[in-house]
Design a protein around this motif. Sequence first.
Motif, PDB file in Angstrom:
ATOM      1  N   TYR A  99       0.839  -1.203   0.000  1.00 20.33           N
ATOM      2  CA  TYR A  99       0.000   0.000   0.000  1.00 20.33           C
ATOM      3  C   TYR A  99       0.872   1.251   0.000  1.00 20.33           C
ATOM      4  O   TYR A  99       0.632   2.198   0.734  1.00 20.33           O
TER       5      TYR A  99
ATOM      6  N   SER B 285      -0.684   4.692  -0.093  1.00 21.51           N
ATOM      7  CA  SER B 285      -1.901   4.827   0.721  1.00 21.51           C
ATOM      8  C   SER B 285      -2.061   6.226   1.291  1.00 21.51           C
ATOM      9  O   SER B 285      -3.185   6.654   1.577  1.00 21.51           O
TER      10      SER B 285
ATOM     11  N   ARG C 114      -6.000  -4.629  -9.608  1.00 19.02           N
ATOM     12  CA  ARG C 114      -5.427  -4.628  -8.278  1.00 19.02           C
ATOM     13  C   ARG C 114      -4.476  -3.456  -8.053  1.00 19.02           C
ATOM     14  O   ARG C 114      -3.966  -3.283  -6.949  1.00 19.02           O
TER      15      ARG C 114
ATOM     16  N   GLU D  47      -4.913  -1.211  -5.032  1.00 18.42           N
ATOM     17  CA  GLU D  47      -4.519  -1.634  -3.694  1.00 18.42           C
ATOM     18  C   GLU D  47      -3.405  -0.762  -3.138  1.00 18.42           C
ATOM     19  O   GLU D  47      -3.313  -0.565  -1.920  1.00 18.42           O
TER      20      GLU D  47
ATOM     21  N   GLY E 174      -4.778   1.840  -0.812  1.00 20.56           N
ATOM     22  CA  GLY E 174      -5.753   1.379   0.170  1.00 20.56           C
ATOM     23  C   GLY E 174      -5.863   2.266   1.395  1.00 20.56           C
ATOM     24  O   GLY E 174      -4.857   2.672   1.982  1.00 20.56           O
TER      25      GLY E 174
ATOM     26  N   SER F 299     -11.460  -1.886   3.399  1.00 23.78           N
ATOM     27  CA  SER F 299     -10.750  -0.811   2.715  1.00 23.78           C
ATOM     28  C   SER F 299     -11.517  -0.326   1.495  1.00 23.78           C
ATOM     29  O   SER F 299     -12.258  -1.085   0.868  1.00 23.78           O
TER      30      SER F 299
ATOM     31  N   CYS G 185     -10.148   0.148  -1.215  1.00 23.25           N
ATOM     32  CA  CYS G 185      -9.547  -0.475  -2.392  1.00 23.25           C
ATOM     33  C   CYS G 185     -10.140  -1.842  -2.704  1.00 23.25           C
ATOM     34  O   CYS G 185      -9.810  -2.439  -3.735  1.00 23.25           O
ATOM     35  N   MET G 186     -11.020  -2.358  -1.848  1.00 24.07           N
ATOM     36  CA  MET G 186     -11.619  -3.667  -2.078  1.00 24.07           C
ATOM     37  C   MET G 186     -12.659  -3.599  -3.196  1.00 24.07           C
ATOM     38  O   MET G 186     -13.344  -2.588  -3.362  1.00 24.07           O
TER      39      MET G 186
END
Length: 271
Positions: free
Chosen positions: A56, A59, A116, A119, A122, A171, A173-174
Amino acid sequence: MSEPSSEWRCGGASVQGSAHKRRNQPNQDAIWWSPRADEDEQFAIAVADGHGGPAYHRSHVGAQLALQALEEALAWYFDEPEPPERLAEDVVTVWRQLVDAHIAAHPLPATAQGERSREAYGTTLVCVAGTPRHLLTLQVGDGDLMLGYPDGTVERPLPDDQGLQGEQTYSLCMADAPAHTRTLLRHRSPDQPWPDFAMVATDGVSKSFVSEAAFEKVVQSYRTLVPTKRELLATLEALPGWLDEVSVNGSGDDASLCMASRRFGGNTANT
């Protein structure tokens, strides 16, 4: 006791965690509140906590983009309040758009491309927003969201996350982030108590205390510290120093907190 004003004043602070300072890592939290100055009948306070760690590595940017997405979504939400689940979907949609735009401007390594790739950004998100008639609470992932009432009580209006173990968290990011967004929209009613205080904080604050009861006691004390504008401003001015102490003596994590109060007295000598 007289009814508090319907106007809110907000503020907050975010500090880099003592452990992050030692490792030369950025503050991965972000905070936002509205109105930025003075007071208003409509308000919002929010914090976001980027996950950190190698997977991350952007992030801290993701946390900032989460608050930007929230601000954009709220701008039209309260014009005609809809089910809060719709707001959750809008926030996630806008956040993904902002993340994709950031990736386009700052490409990731080829090994991190595709679905992805988000992510790397996130983050969690915690928010309280309100008008004179509505109060919205929204949370994705860990963190703390508390409401205070004229009788001195404080509460967590949202249920705990389910299906997690240890330090796991949901999160933005999911892929199914909207499904893991906890929301509650309250409509003001004369026969129901209405909050006069709200607070949101990243988990670096609460996990620095020895117990949930100890943390709630601090929340109650903050509510009683801000009955006037002058006292609220003084409390906010001291907040960064207090958060530094919390991080150094507790979790070592970044620590961020926003609060809002409408407990303002009518005596101009106390404003």
